[in-house]
Design an enzyme around this catalytic site. Structure first.
Site, PDB file in Angstrom:
ATOM      1  N   GLU A  37      -2.729  10.371   5.579  1.00 22.59           N
ATOM      2  CA  GLU A  37      -2.879  11.404   6.612  1.00 22.59           C
ATOM      3  C   GLU A  37      -1.802  11.273   7.682  1.00 22.59           C
ATOM      4  O   GLU A  37      -1.239  12.265   8.148  1.00 22.59           O
ATOM      5  CB  GLU A  37      -4.251  11.296   7.286  1.00 22.59           C
ATOM      6  CG  GLU A  37      -5.435  11.520   6.369  1.00 22.59           C
ATOM      7  CD  GLU A  37      -5.962  10.264   5.700  1.00 22.59           C
ATOM      8  OE1 GLU A  37      -5.152   9.377   5.341  1.00 22.59           O
ATOM      9  OE2 GLU A  37      -7.187  10.175   5.522  1.00 22.59           O
ATOM     10  N   CYS A  58      -6.482   7.197  11.922  1.00 21.32           N
ATOM     11  CA  CYS A  58      -5.973   8.533  11.577  1.00 21.32           C
ATOM     12  C   CYS A  58      -6.695   9.620  12.364  1.00 21.32           C
ATOM     13  O   CYS A  58      -6.080  10.620  12.762  1.00 21.32           O
ATOM     14  CB  CYS A  58      -6.104   8.782  10.079  1.00 21.32           C
ATOM     15  SG  CYS A  58      -4.909   7.824   9.119  1.00 21.32           S
ATOM     16  N   CYS A  80      -1.628   5.126   6.283  1.00 21.49           N
ATOM     17  CA  CYS A  80      -2.469   6.030   5.491  1.00 21.49           C
ATOM     18  C   CYS A  80      -1.733   7.342   5.189  1.00 21.49           C
ATOM     19  O   CYS A  80      -0.831   7.762   5.922  1.00 21.49           O
ATOM     20  CB  CYS A  80      -3.739   6.379   6.256  1.00 21.49           C
ATOM     21  SG  CYS A  80      -4.811   4.991   6.585  1.00 21.49           S
ATOM     22  N   ASN A  83      -0.532   7.214   0.861  1.00 21.80           N
ATOM     23  CA  ASN A  83      -0.582   5.920   1.546  1.00 21.80           C
ATOM     24  C   ASN A  83       0.546   5.023   1.051  1.00 21.80           C
ATOM     25  O   ASN A  83       0.948   5.067  -0.119  1.00 21.80           O
ATOM     26  CB  ASN A  83      -1.946   5.246   1.399  1.00 21.80           C
ATOM     27  CG  ASN A  83      -2.431   5.081  -0.024  1.00 21.80           C
ATOM     28  OD1 ASN A  83      -2.097   5.876  -0.899  1.00 21.80           O
ATOM     29  ND2 ASN A  83      -3.216   4.054  -0.263  1.00 21.80           N
ATOM     30  N   ILE A  84       1.077   4.245   1.990  1.00 23.52           N
ATOM     31  CA  ILE A  84       2.191   3.335   1.693  1.00 23.52           C
ATOM     32  C   ILE A  84       1.806   1.951   2.202  1.00 23.52           C
ATOM     33  O   ILE A  84       1.754   1.726   3.424  1.00 23.52           O
ATOM     34  CB  ILE A  84       3.497   3.826   2.358  1.00 23.52           C
ATOM     35  CG1 ILE A  84       3.818   5.275   1.936  1.00 23.52           C
ATOM     36  CG2 ILE A  84       4.653   2.896   2.002  1.00 23.52           C
ATOM     37  CD1 ILE A  84       4.977   5.921   2.694  1.00 23.52           C
ATOM     38  N   GLU A  85       1.485   1.073   1.260  1.00 22.54           N
ATOM     39  CA  GLU A  85       1.010  -0.263   1.644  1.00 22.54           C
ATOM     40  C   GLU A  85       2.184  -1.222   1.816  1.00 22.54           C
ATOM     41  O   GLU A  85       3.303  -0.943   1.376  1.00 22.54           O
ATOM     42  CB  GLU A  85       0.020  -0.769   0.588  1.00 22.54           C
ATOM     43  CG  GLU A  85      -1.213   0.123   0.538  1.00 22.54           C
ATOM     44  CD  GLU A  85      -2.310  -0.366  -0.373  1.00 22.54           C
ATOM     45  OE1 GLU A  85      -2.068  -1.268  -1.206  1.00 22.54           O
ATOM     46  OE2 GLU A  85      -3.438   0.176  -0.251  1.00 22.54           O
ATOM     47  N   CYS A 102      -9.693   7.380   8.228  1.00 20.61           N
ATOM     48  CA  CYS A 102     -10.077   6.186   8.989  1.00 20.61           C
ATOM     49  C   CYS A 102     -10.003   6.487  10.489  1.00 20.61           C
ATOM     50  O   CYS A 102      -9.466   7.520  10.907  1.00 20.61           O
ATOM     51  CB  CYS A 102      -9.177   5.006   8.627  1.00 20.61           C
ATOM     52  SG  CYS A 102      -7.548   5.067   9.405  1.00 20.61           S
TER      53      CYS A 102
HETATM   54  N1  THU Z   1      -6.275   5.055   3.130  1.00 24.89           N
HETATM   55  C1  THU Z   1      -5.667   6.262   3.353  1.00 24.89           C
HETATM   56  O1  THU Z   1      -4.486   6.450   3.060  1.00 24.89           O
HETATM   57  N2  THU Z   1      -6.410   7.246   3.907  1.00 24.89           N
HETATM   58  C2  THU Z   1      -7.751   7.175   4.153  1.00 24.89           C
HETATM   59  O2  THU Z   1      -8.342   8.141   4.582  1.00 24.89           O
HETATM   60  C3  THU Z   1      -8.457   5.911   3.911  1.00 24.89           C
HETATM   61  C4  THU Z   1      -7.628   4.760   3.514  1.00 24.89           C
HETATM   62  C5  THU Z   1      -5.509   4.003   2.434  1.00 24.89           C
HETATM   63  C6  THU Z   1      -5.099   2.818   3.251  1.00 24.89           C
HETATM   64  C7  THU Z   1      -4.949   1.763   2.175  1.00 24.89           C
HETATM   65  O3  THU Z   1      -3.671   1.871   1.587  1.00 24.89           O
HETATM   66  C8  THU Z   1      -5.966   2.135   1.124  1.00 24.89           C
HETATM   67  O4  THU Z   1      -6.288   3.497   1.369  1.00 24.89           O
HETATM   68  C9  THU Z   1      -7.233   1.299   1.152  1.00 24.89           C
HETATM   69  O5  THU Z   1      -7.751   1.234   2.432  1.00 24.89           O
END
Ligand code: THU
Length: 136
Positions: free
Chosen positions: A55, A89, A53, A42-44, A86
């Site tokens: 995935e 995704c 996310c 994941n890259i915020e 989520c």
């Molecule tokens: N996130 C994912 O990368 N994949 C998931 O299946 C659930 C959520 C990430 C998004 C965000 O950066 C962090 O988790 C919290 O929601």
């Protein structure tokens, strides 16, 4: 490539997660039909909704490398609960990989649950819904 090997690669990708806001690190690894693996984390973003996310990073890397058919995706996090993709995704995976995709959900104790994407996203909206139908 077996499931545990795919999970290991997802764990390696999790190390690169950029999650300074949620502190919730996720890794994913998607296996193509021809045996290649593409990983993602994941890259915020400081503009929170631009976060992507793990995935979607993984499957977008695969698609942008010319891959079209997929067998399996493994998802990992540090949570004791099983990490499950989520809704956004699920939709992206359905469109690009289809409902037969095997989804490997894991928890931090190293246990896994294996489901099909069609179980996670029943009654999906897909490209076939965009085909024009004759008006009745
Ligand atoms: N996130 C994912 O990368 N994949 C998931 O299946 C659930 C959520 C990430 C998004 C965000 O950066 C962090 O988790 C919290 O929601």
């Amino acid at each position: 490539m077996n499931r545990d090997e795919l999970i290991k690669l997802a764990n390696e990708a999790k190390k690169f997660a950029h999650a300074p806001y949620s502190k919730f690190k996720v890794g994913a690894a998607i296996l193509t039909e021809d045996g290649d693996v593409f990983t993602g984390c994941n890259i915020e973003n400081s503009s929170y909704s631009l976060t992507i996310c793990a995935e979607r990073v993984a499957i977008f890397k695969a698609i942008s490398s010319g891959k079209k058919k997929f067998k399996s995706i493994a998802i990992v996090s540090d949570s004791k609960n099983y990490i499950s993709p989520c809704g956004a995704c699920r939709q992206v995976l359905m469109d690009l990989a289809g409902g037969e995709l095997e989804v490997i959900l894991t928890n931090s104790s190293g246990k896994k649950k294996v489901v099909k994407l069609s179980q996670l996203l029943p009654f999906p909206f897909t490209s076939t819904d965009l085909k024009k139908k004759k008006e009745k």
